[in-house]
Design a protein around this motif. Structure first.
Motif, short mmCIF file in Angstrom:
data_model
loop_
_atom_site.label_atom_id
_atom_site.label_comp_id
_atom_site.label_asym_id
_atom_site.label_seq_id
_atom_site.Cartn_x
_atom_site.Cartn_y
_atom_site.Cartn_z
N ASN A 1 0.81 -1.21 0.00
CA ASN A 1 0.00 0.00 0.00
C ASN A 1 0.85 1.27 0.00
OD1 ASN A 1 -2.69 0.96 -0.15
ND2 ASN A 1 -2.59 1.64 1.98
N THR A 2 2.09 1.16 -0.48
CA THR A 2 3.01 2.30 -0.54
C THR A 2 3.50 2.47 -1.96
OG1 THR A 2 3.74 1.92 1.74
CG2 THR A 2 5.16 3.26 0.33
N GLN A 3 3.47 3.71 -2.43
CA GLN A 3 3.94 4.01 -3.79
C GLN A 3 5.20 4.88 -3.72
OE1 GLN A 3 1.67 6.70 -6.60
NE2 GLN A 3 1.44 4.76 -7.69
N ILE A 4 6.26 4.39 -4.33
CA ILE A 4 7.50 5.16 -4.45
C ILE A 4 7.56 5.70 -5.87
CG2 ILE A 4 10.01 5.15 -4.26
CD1 ILE A 4 9.80 2.68 -2.50
N VAL A 5 7.68 7.02 -5.99
CA VAL A 5 7.77 7.66 -7.31
C VAL A 5 9.19 8.21 -7.46
CG1 VAL A 5 6.85 9.41 -8.86
CG2 VAL A 5 5.33 8.28 -7.22
N PHE A 6 9.97 7.56 -8.33
CA PHE A 6 11.34 8.01 -8.59
C PHE A 6 11.35 9.03 -9.72
CE2 PHE A 6 12.13 3.81 -6.72
CZ PHE A 6 13.12 4.13 -5.79
N LEU A 7 12.18 10.04 -9.55
CA LEU A 7 12.39 11.03 -10.60
C LEU A 7 13.85 10.89 -11.04
CD1 LEU A 7 10.58 12.60 -8.10
CD2 LEU A 7 10.12 13.99 -10.09
N ASP A 8 14.05 10.18 -12.17
CA ASP A 8 15.40 9.97 -12.69
C ASP A 8 15.81 11.20 -13.49
OD1 ASP A 8 17.78 8.77 -13.32
OD2 ASP A 8 16.99 7.69 -15.05
N THR A 9 16.97 11.74 -13.18
CA THR A 9 17.38 13.00 -13.80
C THR A 9 18.65 12.81 -14.62
OG1 THR A 9 18.75 13.63 -11.89
CG2 THR A 9 16.44 14.31 -11.88
N PRO A 10 18.89 13.68 -15.60
CA PRO A 10 20.16 13.65 -16.32
C PRO A 10 21.30 14.01 -15.38
CG PRO A 10 18.50 14.98 -17.48
CD PRO A 10 17.97 14.71 -16.11
N GLY A 11 22.50 13.54 -15.71
CA GLY A 11 23.67 13.92 -14.93
C GLY A 11 24.01 15.38 -15.20
N VAL A 12 24.74 15.98 -14.29
CA VAL A 12 25.12 17.38 -14.46
C VAL A 12 25.92 17.53 -15.75
CG1 VAL A 12 25.09 17.97 -12.02
CG2 VAL A 12 27.15 16.97 -13.00
N VAL A 13 25.69 18.63 -16.46
CA VAL A 13 26.29 18.80 -17.78
C VAL A 13 26.80 20.22 -17.94
CG1 VAL A 13 24.03 19.31 -18.79
CG2 VAL A 13 25.88 18.56 -20.27
N THR A 14 27.97 20.36 -18.57
CA THR A 14 28.55 21.68 -18.85
C THR A 14 28.19 22.11 -20.27
OG1 THR A 14 30.61 20.74 -19.71
CG2 THR A 14 30.49 21.14 -17.33
N ASP A 15 28.39 23.39 -20.56
CA ASP A 15 28.13 23.89 -21.92
C ASP A 15 29.00 23.17 -22.95
OD1 ASP A 15 26.20 25.66 -21.08
OD2 ASP A 15 27.63 27.31 -20.77
N LYS A 16 30.24 22.88 -22.57
CA LYS A 16 31.15 22.18 -23.48
C LYS A 16 30.63 20.79 -23.80
CE LYS A 16 35.96 20.65 -23.92
NZ LYS A 16 37.29 20.57 -23.25
N GLU A 17 30.12 20.08 -22.79
CA GLU A 17 29.59 18.74 -23.01
C GLU A 17 28.32 18.77 -23.85
OE1 GLU A 17 30.85 16.09 -19.15
OE2 GLU A 17 29.41 17.70 -18.84
N LYS A 18 27.49 19.80 -23.65
CA LYS A 18 26.27 19.92 -24.45
C LYS A 18 26.59 20.02 -25.93
CE LYS A 18 24.25 23.26 -22.08
NZ LYS A 18 23.25 24.28 -21.67
N ARG A 19 27.64 20.79 -26.25
CA ARG A 19 28.05 20.92 -27.66
C ARG A 19 28.70 19.64 -28.17
NH1 ARG A 19 29.70 25.99 -25.57
NH2 ARG A 19 31.85 25.20 -25.39
N LYS A 20 29.55 19.03 -27.35
CA LYS A 20 30.27 17.84 -27.76
C LYS A 20 29.35 16.67 -28.04
CE LYS A 20 33.92 14.69 -26.18
NZ LYS A 20 34.89 14.39 -25.10
N TYR A 21 28.34 16.47 -27.16
CA TYR A 21 27.47 15.31 -27.27
C TYR A 21 26.10 15.63 -27.88
CZ TYR A 21 30.91 13.23 -24.11
OH TYR A 21 32.07 12.76 -23.54
N ASN A 22 25.94 16.86 -28.37
CA ASN A 22 24.68 17.25 -29.01
C ASN A 22 23.50 17.03 -28.06
OD1 ASN A 22 23.07 18.22 -31.13
ND2 ASN A 22 22.71 16.15 -31.93
N LEU A 23 23.61 17.55 -26.84
CA LEU A 23 22.61 17.31 -25.80
C LEU A 23 21.58 18.44 -25.78
CD1 LEU A 23 25.10 16.27 -22.97
CD2 LEU A 23 23.75 14.75 -24.44
N PRO A 24 20.34 18.12 -25.38
CA PRO A 24 19.29 19.14 -25.34
C PRO A 24 19.51 20.17 -24.25
CG PRO A 24 18.49 17.07 -24.43
CD PRO A 24 19.83 16.78 -25.01
N GLU A 25 19.02 21.38 -24.48
CA GLU A 25 19.18 22.49 -23.52
C GLU A 25 18.42 22.23 -22.22
OE1 GLU A 25 20.96 25.25 -23.67
OE2 GLU A 25 21.81 24.89 -25.66
N SER A 26 17.42 21.36 -22.29
CA SER A 26 16.53 21.15 -21.14
C SER A 26 17.12 20.25 -20.06
CB SER A 26 15.21 20.53 -21.63
OG SER A 26 15.47 19.30 -22.29
#
Length: 350
Positions: A86-111
């Motif tokens: 009778n217990t519900q656990i709701v996990f919120l899986d998040t992206p790892g921390v990202v730098t501007d350099k990594e966003k450009r290198k890996y073509n990652l979304p701004e969000s």
């Protein structure tokens, strides 16, 4: 005293239990009123490839969150749920921390970065996953992680030290714990020589408001059940946000595309998989046969890359497809027939 604490630490890990020194406050009492059920929202944050998604998948016993051996597999906020007693656990899986350099290198979304802060605002408790096997970063938390925790310091948080099975010397664990917690757990100092002097806040490597510290191996499942029990004990009486048989907020389309992307990350070198565009083109669920049929198009930036991915005689692609099918069967708990088609990105007409 330090020796006694270290012995207790070893005993704790050998029994797959979490590290809680005797001077940490006790668990809140269980609420016997269950007419409306109990719910806890858990934000899981951490550096890239620290094991966040793997941990959630182990607890929910379903491969909901895409996981691979490369950084930035998770690029958006994903909710994964499990229901028990009778217990519900709701996990919120998040992206790892990202730098501007990594966003450009890996073509990652701004969000990606905003997804982390969004999960924190929705959380009742925050779990920080830290990779202790990385010799370069094992002794300190990422500055962005500390910044996030300071921004929501009113929300209870706990530390999850992952991949302890890869640590050659278990004696290092006590030092690592002191560094990551600034020598303080649940408002109480950890006994030992490292805490005899007052530390300069500028030299602190961790966060001193963690209420608990867990030692786990998410991949092997060691210590994972203790985290689940801990979260269930901290759930509060509330109306369920999702029906008990719901296990994610993601659509089948997203789950399939992310599973395919994760497996390409596993099999392809360097930045190649980050350049692929993956789209589900066909999906059919046959309820009476407990079967799912799907077809996915993988768009490659060049013909050369397409041949590289396929491998000699298409052997590599068949191997990737086999692993994708197994992962999807773990996701949906049904028979899955999947087809993967490589397509070369068309050049724009002049």
């Amino acid at each position: 005293m330090a020796t006694l604490v270290l012995c207790a630490l070893r005993l704790s890990y050998s029994k797959s239990r979490y590290f809680r020194a005797a001077f940490i406050s006790s668990q809140p009492e269980r609420d016997t009123e269950r007419s409306h059920g109990k719910v806890v929202n858990v934000a899981i944050i951490g550096a890239p490839n620290s094991g966040k998604s793997t941990l959630i998948n182990k607890i929910t016993e379903r491969k909901i969150c895409a996981a691979s051996n490369k950084v930035h597999t998770t690029t958006k906020l994903v909710r994964a749920m499990c229901y028990e007693n009778n217990t519900q656990i709701v996990f919120l899986d998040t992206p790892g921390v990202v730098t501007d350099k990594e966003k450009r290198k890996y073509n990652l979304p701004e969000s990606m970065l905003s997804a982390c802060y969004k999960s924190l605002r929705c959380a009742d408790v925050v779990g920080v996953v830290h990779d202790v096997s990385n010799r370069y970063t094992k002794d300190y938390l990422h500055s962005d992680i500390i910044g996030m925790l300071n921004a929501v310091d009113e929300i209870p948080s706990f530390l999850i030290i992952n991949k302890v099975d890869k640590l050659k010397s278990k004696q290092q664990l006590l030092t690592v714990i002191r560094n990551l917690t600034n020598g303080c757990i649940a408002g109480n100092p950890i006994p030992g020589p490292g805490n005899s002097k007052k530390k300069d806040s500028k030299t602190e490597k961790g966060y001193n408001k963690f209420s608990d510290v867990f030692l786990i191996s998410a991949l092997n499942g060691d210590g994972v059940q203790d985290i689940k029990e801990y979260l269930m004990c901290n759930a509060k009486t509330a109306g369920f946000q999702y029906s008990p048989d719901t296990w994610t907020d993601q659509t089948p389309q997203v789950l399939i595309e992310e599973a395919v992307r994760a497996k390409f990350l596993d099999f392809l070198a360097q930045e190649i998989p980050y350049k692929l565009n993956i789209q589900l083109e066909y999906f059919e669920e046959i309820e009476e046969e407990q079967k799912i049929l799907c077809s996915v198009v993988v768009e490659c930036p060049s013909d050369r890359l397409s041949r590289l991915i396929a491998g000699a005689g298409g052997g590599r692609l068949q191997q990737i497809k086999s692993h994708i099918r197994n992962d999807l069967m773990d996701v949906f708990k049904k028979t899955v027939v999947v087809d993967i088609n490589l397509k070369v990105k068309s050049k724009p007409t002049e």
